[in-house]
Motif scaffolding. Sequence first.
Motif, PDB file in Angstrom:
ATOM      1  N   CYS A 127       0.829  -1.215   0.000  1.00 48.11           N
ATOM      2  CA  CYS A 127       0.000   0.000   0.000  1.00 48.11           C
ATOM      3  C   CYS A 127       0.858   1.257   0.000  1.00 48.11           C
ATOM      4  N   ARG A 163       0.979   4.318  -2.680  1.00 44.60           N
ATOM      5  CA  ARG A 163       0.784   5.684  -2.212  1.00 44.60           C
ATOM      6  C   ARG A 163       1.869   6.632  -2.714  1.00 44.60           C
ATOM      7  N   ALA A 183       0.520   7.738   5.270  1.00 42.51           N
ATOM      8  CA  ALA A 183       0.144   6.394   5.715  1.00 42.51           C
ATOM      9  C   ALA A 183      -0.301   6.406   7.167  1.00 42.51           C
ATOM     10  N   GLU A 226      -3.759   8.027   7.397  1.00 44.98           N
ATOM     11  CA  GLU A 226      -4.752   7.086   6.892  1.00 44.98           C
ATOM     12  C   GLU A 226      -5.032   5.959   7.891  1.00 44.98           C
ATOM     13  N   GLU A 279      -8.410  -0.439   0.712  1.00 46.39           N
ATOM     14  CA  GLU A 279      -7.154  -0.057   0.073  1.00 46.39           C
ATOM     15  C   GLU A 279      -7.085   1.471  -0.037  1.00 46.39           C
ATOM     16  N   PRO A 280      -5.891   2.031  -0.220  1.00 47.98           N
ATOM     17  CA  PRO A 280      -5.772   3.487  -0.356  1.00 47.98           C
ATOM     18  C   PRO A 280      -6.579   4.061  -1.528  1.00 47.98           C
ATOM     19  N   ARG A 331      -9.527   6.836  -1.238  1.00 48.94           N
ATOM     20  CA  ARG A 331      -9.426   8.050  -2.033  1.00 48.94           C
ATOM     21  C   ARG A 331     -10.699   8.276  -2.829  1.00 48.94           C
TER      22      ARG A 331
END
Length: 155
Positions: free
Chosen positions: A67, A71, A95, A98, A116-117, A121
């Motif tokens: 991840c 990012r 990170a 988040e 997941e990122p 988003r």
Amino acid sequence: MRLIVRRVRPSRRQMKNLTAFEIKTGWRYSITATNIRHMWGISGSQHAQWLDVLHRSHVVVEDRVRCDKARGLRNLPSQSWTVNRGWMLAANLAADVEAWTRLLGLHDVDGLADAEPDTLRYKLLHLPARLVRHARRRVLKIPDTWPWRTAFTTC
């Protein structure tokens, strides 16, 4: 050195990555090589099941690294050590923010607590809202039809 072999039925997602032997037998094999024989003070640590769980729990670390690469850590922006160090610091701060957002604000929201990122988003950070001023105050107007409105406001 000990080799621990785990045999499980493959899921539908894993079917395309099976070897010819695994397709023929119908089982998926994962092999862990370890040099841990016994951890002093921990009963049962010499058993293969305990060592298998210990090594499988490390997947969380590898998932976080994956991840972080998504990012922004995959491509460093410069040839300069100082610029890349600042880039890595910013990516690691993102990170951390988040992770704390997930832990404190999204822990009870299905699908966002372990998203997941890219999903976070898309669902939270790309907010279709307007910031308006009314009576010397600023108000964030979020449409009622946006599916993640309650998750955003709760968070």
